[in-house]
Design an enzyme around this catalytic site. Structure first.
Site, PDB file in Angstrom:
ATOM      1  N   TYR A 186       0.864  -1.181   0.000  1.00 41.46           N
ATOM      2  CA  TYR A 186       0.000   0.000   0.000  1.00 41.46           C
ATOM      3  C   TYR A 186       0.894   1.222   0.000  1.00 41.46           C
ATOM      4  O   TYR A 186       1.845   1.303   0.774  1.00 41.46           O
ATOM      5  CB  TYR A 186      -0.895   0.005   1.254  1.00 41.46           C
ATOM      6  CG  TYR A 186      -1.763   1.238   1.351  1.00 41.46           C
ATOM      7  CD1 TYR A 186      -3.047   1.243   0.823  1.00 41.46           C
ATOM      8  CD2 TYR A 186      -1.279   2.408   1.943  1.00 41.46           C
ATOM      9  CE1 TYR A 186      -3.836   2.382   0.880  1.00 41.46           C
ATOM     10  CE2 TYR A 186      -2.059   3.553   2.003  1.00 41.46           C
ATOM     11  CZ  TYR A 186      -3.328   3.536   1.469  1.00 41.46           C
ATOM     12  OH  TYR A 186      -4.110   4.666   1.520  1.00 41.46           O
TER      13      TYR A 186
ATOM     14  N   GLU B  44      -3.238   7.305  -4.452  1.00 40.53           N
ATOM     15  CA  GLU B  44      -3.169   6.054  -3.693  1.00 40.53           C
ATOM     16  C   GLU B  44      -2.940   4.881  -4.639  1.00 40.53           C
ATOM     17  O   GLU B  44      -3.670   4.721  -5.615  1.00 40.53           O
ATOM     18  CB  GLU B  44      -4.477   5.863  -2.920  1.00 40.53           C
ATOM     19  CG  GLU B  44      -4.494   4.607  -2.060  1.00 40.53           C
ATOM     20  CD  GLU B  44      -5.866   4.358  -1.437  1.00 40.53           C
ATOM     21  OE1 GLU B  44      -6.001   4.555  -0.222  1.00 40.53           O
ATOM     22  OE2 GLU B  44      -6.796   3.978  -2.172  1.00 40.53           O
TER      23      GLU B  44
END
Ligand code: GDP
Ligand code: MN
Length: 403
Positions: free
Chosen positions: A108, A195
């Site tokens: 992530y 993201e």
């Protein structure tokens, strides 16, 4: 403004960030053709402006030509209900077809603004793929947060720390390149969020942005024309869009009282006072400081078009624009737009008396309130009465039909 995954990947790719090869498609046949060009297996990914698509069935792997056909046929036009959409869901109108990645590990990696430190902040974790909220709950120690000083940008020691924590020893150079490029995108495109979830380490040991999310600050769009032209009109509320073009600030809500107010602060107060009086606002409409006949007419048009609106409340403070001018604006607007519901007006501020006089003299029917509290009570009651009347006449009609 949220970008679609395929749009975000286009931007990232322009900055040298590796993304899977692929193309957005609008029809099942188109998706099939792109899949054949790319080579199997492929992933078909719903392009909707919401997260959690994978879990909701909006991201599918296809290994054979028939599977591509089946999945594409199934996904196009389907209503996708994810954790973030609510029960109404969103219709899938576009599919991104991509060469399937050979996933080794899922990481992530994101950059956002941390409101407490007022700095761009990298949030990263070696546990990608699942939602970051879930990681935060189950493995809080595996989340790294690195604030970035906007004067210096992302510094080499911060990059080393990220590489170490994300276990990217074999991807030294690549990782630094991706992190730096992502920070550059964040700054140069005025993002509030970029993201990558997951940012993948492929089986052959390379980094690949398998998913991408990008949110651009609405207040910066005036200088990011290349971004603002990417706006997907099919996913915006048409009335909100129309209001924006007319320079009004309109947000649809779930109640039945249409509100026309000048100034965002007064608009918020109006919502609160209506709620206190037991009513439910159907919208938030700020016609701005200079309420002209044109903006007021546009406001009437947008509000009365909504079938759930049963009463209207006009709450105007005459500051820069005087009340008598506003009153004239309301009267002129009502000549243009047909309004078949009770309208409560409350004017205060400069030339209030003249304004009230103008409304009275017009011969049109308004409910005029002396103060805000009284006005809110009045409009709440009127909205309930109108709602009840409509329900009653519907019932009578139904009874007649049954007979
Ligand atoms: P999201 O659910 O909306 O965040 O959509 P993602 O693009 O992140 O996809 C969800 C999950 O599907 C990812 O975490 C991966 O595990 C998986 N996935 C997505 N693309 C691929 C791919 O190309 N190959 C493989 N093997 N899995 C993929
Ligand atoms: Mn994702």
């Amino acid at each position: 403004m949220k970008l679609h995954e395929y749009q975000a990947k286009e931007v990232l790719s322009g900055y040298g960030i590796p993304v899977p090869e692929g193309r957005v498609t609008y029809f099942p046949d188109d998706a099939w053709m792109v899949a054949m060009e790319l080579g199997l297996p492929v992933v078909l990914k719903a392009q909707v402006l919401t997260g959690g698509r994978g879990k909701a069935g909006g991201v599918k792997l296809a290994r054979t030509p028939d599977e591509v056909k089946e999945v594409a046929k199934d996904l196009f036009g389907k209503k996708l209900v994810t954790k973030q959409t609510g029960p109404e869901g969103v219709i899938i109108r576009k599919l991104l077809v991509e060469k399937a990645a050979d996933i080794g590990r899922e990481l992530y990696f994101s950059i956002t603004i941390d409101r407490t430190t007022s700095k761009p902040t990298v949030v990263a974790s070696k546990r990608g793929g699942m939602s970051i909220e879930e990681v935060a709950e189950k493995y809080p120690e595996d989340i790294i947060k690195i604030p970035i000083d906007p004067v210096t940008g992302l510094l080499p020691y911060q990059i080393r720390r990220l590489k170490y924590d994300l276990e990217l020893v074999d991807q030294e150079k690549e990782a630094a390149k991706v992190f730096n490029a992502l920070y550059k995108v964040f700054v140069e495109k005025d993002c509030t969020l970029v993201e990558l979830n997951p940012l993948v380490v492929t089986k052959s040991g390379h980094l690949l942005a398998v998913d991408a999310k990008m949110d651009v600050d609405d207040d910066a769009l005036f200088r990011r024309k290349e971004i603002s032209k990417m706006r997907d009109l099919t996913e915006s509320d048409p009335s909100e869009l129309e209001a924006k073009i007319a320079g009004l600030n309109f947000v649809r809500l779930s109640g039945n009282i249409g509100c026309m107010v000048n100034g965002a602060g007064l608009a918020m107060t109006t919502m609160d006072v209506i709620k206190l009086a037991g009513g439910e606002p159907a919208n938030f409409l700020d016609v701005g400081g200079a309420a002209t006949p044109e903006t007021i007419a546009k406001g009437f048009e947008i509000i009365t078009r909504d079938p759930s609106v049963k009463a209207m409340f006009i709450n105007i403070f005459g500051g820069i624009v005087r009340c008598d001018k506003v009153a004239n604006g309301i009267i002129q607007a009502l000549k243009k737009v047909e309004v078949n519901m009770p309208v409560v007006v409350r004017l205060t501020g400069n030339n209030k008396e003249e304004g009230m006089e103008t409304l009275k003299k017009s011969g049109m029917r308004f409910y005029v309130a002396e103060n805000l509290k009284e006005a809110a009570k009045m409009v709440s009651e009127l909205s309930r009465e109108t709602e009840a009347d409509i329900n009653k006449s519907k019932q009578q009609k139904k009874d007649k039909e049954e007979k």
